[in-house]
Scaffold this motif. Structure first.
Motif, PDB file in Angstrom:
ATOM      1  N   ALA A   1       8.408   1.829 -11.704  1.00 40.22           N
ATOM      2  CA  ALA A   1       9.218   2.755 -12.477  1.00 40.22           C
ATOM      3  C   ALA A   1      10.704   2.544 -12.236  1.00 40.22           C
TER       4      ALA A   1
ATOM      5  N   GLY B   1       6.132  -4.974   8.626  1.00 40.87           N
ATOM      6  CA  GLY B   1       7.175  -5.245   9.617  1.00 40.87           C
ATOM      7  C   GLY B   1       7.463  -4.050  10.510  1.00 40.87           C
ATOM      8  N   ALA B   2       7.256  -2.850   9.985  1.00 36.61           N
ATOM      9  CA  ALA B   2       7.516  -1.651  10.793  1.00 36.61           C
ATOM     10  C   ALA B   2       6.464  -1.467  11.878  1.00 36.61           C
TER      11      ALA B   2
ATOM     12  N   ARG C   1      -4.135   2.046   7.782  1.00 39.87           N
ATOM     13  CA  ARG C   1      -3.225   2.756   6.888  1.00 39.87           C
ATOM     14  C   ARG C   1      -3.369   2.274   5.457  1.00 39.87           C
ATOM     15  N   TYR C   2      -3.967   1.119   5.280  1.00 40.26           N
ATOM     16  CA  TYR C   2      -3.936   0.510   3.952  1.00 40.26           C
ATOM     17  C   TYR C   2      -5.314   0.235   3.355  1.00 40.26           C
TER      18      TYR C   2
ATOM     19  N   VAL D   1       7.654  -5.679   4.317  1.00 43.24           N
ATOM     20  CA  VAL D   1       8.389  -4.491   4.775  1.00 43.24           C
ATOM     21  C   VAL D   1       7.407  -3.476   5.360  1.00 43.24           C
ATOM     22  N   ALA D   2       6.310  -3.255   4.624  1.00 38.25           N
ATOM     23  CA  ALA D   2       5.318  -2.291   5.117  1.00 38.25           C
ATOM     24  C   ALA D   2       4.781  -2.705   6.486  1.00 38.25           C
TER      25      ALA D   2
ATOM     26  N   VAL E   1       0.363  -0.569  -0.581  1.00 44.19           N
ATOM     27  CA  VAL E   1       1.031  -0.321   0.702  1.00 44.19           C
ATOM     28  C   VAL E   1       2.018   0.843   0.601  1.00 44.19           C
ATOM     29  N   GLY E   2       2.140   1.446  -0.574  1.00 38.98           N
ATOM     30  CA  GLY E   2       2.944   2.662  -0.661  1.00 38.98           C
ATOM     31  C   GLY E   2       4.194   2.580  -1.510  1.00 38.98           C
ATOM     32  N   HIS E   3       4.409   1.422  -2.166  1.00 40.26           N
ATOM     33  CA  HIS E   3       5.574   1.346  -3.049  1.00 40.26           C
ATOM     34  C   HIS E   3       5.179   1.963  -4.395  1.00 40.26           C
ATOM     35  N   SER E   4       4.918   3.255  -4.369  1.00 39.31           N
ATOM     36  CA  SER E   4       4.306   3.877  -5.534  1.00 39.31           C
ATOM     37  C   SER E   4       5.273   3.987  -6.701  1.00 39.31           C
ATOM     38  N   THR E   5       6.565   4.059  -6.419  1.00 39.92           N
ATOM     39  CA  THR E   5       7.517   4.259  -7.501  1.00 39.92           C
ATOM     40  C   THR E   5       8.162   2.950  -7.909  1.00 39.92           C
ATOM     41  N   PHE E   6       7.632   1.871  -7.382  1.00 37.50           N
ATOM     42  CA  PHE E   6       8.291   0.585  -7.553  1.00 37.50           C
ATOM     43  C   PHE E   6       8.524   0.229  -9.015  1.00 37.50           C
TER      44      PHE E   6
ATOM     45  N   TYR F   1       7.870  -9.746  -0.104  1.00 35.39           N
ATOM     46  CA  TYR F   1       8.781  -8.973   0.739  1.00 35.39           C
ATOM     47  C   TYR F   1       8.415  -7.484   0.811  1.00 35.39           C
ATOM     48  N   PRO F   2       8.111  -6.815  -0.306  1.00 36.74           N
ATOM     49  CA  PRO F   2       7.710  -5.402  -0.177  1.00 36.74           C
ATOM     50  C   PRO F   2       6.493  -5.205   0.740  1.00 36.74           C
TER      51      PRO F   2
END
Lengths: 396, 396
Positions: free
Chosen positions: B394, B168-169, B234-235, B165-166, B387-392, B161-162
């Motif tokens: 934590a 889906g936008a 982007r990735y 999400v990236a 994909v950018g969930h860098s703080t996930f 899902y995360p």
């Protein structure tokens, strides 16, 4: 929903124009909050209810019956972490905390970081950063960790996505359009299913019971879509109840307090503002219902209804009815000046923020704090099973 | 895609009419698989490639360069667990296993239980049951657990899902419509984002590298949508390569072998069919390219191209070119009878299923087996971060 006659628009994604709150109720099909309902709330009734900032409702009686009978009941109040939080964002959370203290309500707080990514141009990194900051503000409110669950959509995807899958099959694109307007992307299209997962989560975790969603009236479409899903009775859940609020005014005096309007004419009050900044913002920018000179004000008096400082006291910051009445009376008769009224509001807001910031500073690391508010593995499993993922656990 | 002149429809959700495979390539904008490309596959080249059941491609050269140079490369081949598996479902998995044995490819196998819930009328319970059954068949294929990852969308939602999400936008509803036609519900609308997560997952877990998606040509829209996402850069991922196949014929001789056609005229061969059932199905139902009497067949010969038994041998079950040529020759000149050809196909299929079923029976519990094929926590974290969930992490 856009109203052509009066030219205002209220959807979860746009609020503009001069809002006719009564008309909105007709359009949305919600009920006006009655005196009898207000009287059923536990004492002392929160000003937001007593003074009808929460002015409308859906099925609130069912929730109140459970709450007053000591039966299981819950509150869902969320946050879209797209930027720094301001007063308007935190007020509903303090309201929920009060109810939890009064009735022992379960409180579920979903953070829709996914939605914010779908509908803003912020990166996932930025939204992650805001999520962390916003979570600290949420934790500073001081909910009871034993009765509170915090959910971050992408971080709790192991439970949120399976539930959203169940609900996503029950909402069509045309339902989306009717409730929200145009979809910005397929993530956005899917979001009502995630929102339904939020609103039904307390029941899916702990069993069927009344859930209250205290929410800005602009967010009502989410409740409607979710109630339609619940009404199909596939999951043994009650339709969520709703308490719908008017908007806290922006400092300039109309519409919705916005986190994005950092224009110079109408700054918002952020939770991080210090005492000096609060005074400066209110004295410089808060729309006044008073007259333009002191003499004129003494002679003709001011209009508290139009005055943002008065509205702040009225909705949240002055609980004492007698004191509030006296303020209104003295403002109307001109003996209370605009500057004085602003001072009272600024003092109240600044003291509130002082206390909030003090609690925020005292928090442990975010990780340590959040651990106390997480869904347990068992709770996650319960929720997934209830929508039909019966073989889920066994697959891991 | 629907072609008005020739009246066939090929989308991930509908395959009907007499398919013009060449026309489809023009419409989809994919390339024909060339002799040079076929020659670059590792020896022995799988019959599906050598005999052009995989007849078209996208960027297959990039994949082959990495595979032949011993650089990192991966294969993604999935399963929609909506019912019992038949021959047509398992053939691509055995193809992927062969490639893995030859080139040490990473193989990622996503199970789209979410999609099957969105587009069929099966319950989540039924789909969960099928998922478990299908997983046992997948495990019986015998992939290398160290280089293979199995993903079930709702069970691995914490990573799927995360990522979705990236992505889906980046996909609009109009892109959905152009690629797939009408959406059945908002879950279905979102699914291309999940599919993109599947196809990019090997790169997100292990770093940028060429990925091959061997897939029925009807599934090509998923690859196109994902390639458009990857192209935005982007990735830091390569656009996935694709190898597009014609359909294995149904026993009645045309269209796509279907798991839902358990009509009496054209049963499919299920992976659970015993020897006797396989013989019975092929002898009774396999469309024959032979003549209606033995004498006529001896005199005029048969047509192997139209004969389902021959096609089974050709595409997968008879690896030896000389032997296959001889069968075709003898069938054409009438010395090989239809019944004999059917017997050859039935023997090959039954032996293949015997071995498959034996391996399936020998499996440990599903839970024990799957543990060896799961993404590690570290791998999940890598993918989310990319994909950018860098703080996930934590946040938990």
């Amino acid at each position: 929903m856009t109203d052509n006659d009066s030219e205002f628009t209220v959807t979860p994604y746009t609020v503009s124009g001069e809002i006719d709150y009564e008309k909105l109720l007709e359009q949305f099909g919600a009920g006006r909050l009655t005196d009898e309902q207000i009287a059923r709330f536990p004492e002392p009734v929160h000003p937001l209810v007593r003074r009808r900032v929460f002015y409308a409702e859906r099925d609130v009686d069912r929730f109140l019956s459970a709450a007053t009978a000591g039966e299981r009941h819950s509150i869902v109040t969320g946050r879209g972490p797209s930027g720094a939080m301001h007063l308007g964002h935190i007020v509903p959370l303090y309201f929920a905390k009060r109810l939890q203290q009064q009735t022992n309500a379960l409180v579920y707080i979903p953070f829709s970081d996914d939605e914010k990514y779908f509908v803003t141009d912020r990166s996932l990194e930025e939204i992650g950063e805001q999520t962390r900051e916003n979570l600290r503000d949420l934790l500073a409110v001081g909910f009871d960790p034993d009765r509170t669950r915090i959910i971050v959509d992408t971080a709790d995807a192991d439970v949120i996505y399976p539930l959203a899958v169940a609900f996503g099959a029950e909402v069509t694109e045309s339902t989306f359009k009717a409730a929200y307007g145009e979809s910005q992307n397929i993530g956005h299209s899917f979001y009502p299913a995630v929102q339904a997962a939020h609103l039904l989560l307390p029941q899916l975790v702990t069993g069927r019971h009344p859930t209250l969603v205290p929410i800005g009236v602009d967010q009502d479409p989410h409740v409607r879509v979710c109630r339609d899903i619940a009404a199909k009775q596939r999951y043994d859940v009650d339709k969520p109840s709703a308490l719908l609020s008017k908007f806290l005014p922006s400092l300039e005096g109309s519409g919705k307090m916005s986190s994005s309007s950092d224009s110079e004419t109408a700054p918002t009050i952020h939770l991080s503002d210090d005492r000096e900044t609060v005074f400066e913002k209110i004295h410089t920018h808060a729309y006044s219902g008073g007259q333009s000179t002191v003499d004129e004000h003494r002679a003709r008096g001011g209009d508290p209804e139009a005055d943002v400082s008065y509205q702040l006291l009225h909705s949240f910051f002055e609980e004492d009815d007698d004191r509030l009445d006296r303020i209104a009376r003295e403002y109307r008769n001109g003996s209370l000046l605009s500057g004085e009224l602003k001072g009272m509001a600024a003092t109240a807001v600044a003291s509130f923020l002082d206390a909030h910031q003090r609690r925020r500073r005292r928090l442990n690391s975010l990780e340590t704090e959040l651990r106390r508010y997480q869904l347990t593995e068992r709770e996650r499993e319960h929720a997934r099973r209830r929508v039909g993922h019966s073989t889920f656990k066994a697959m891991i």
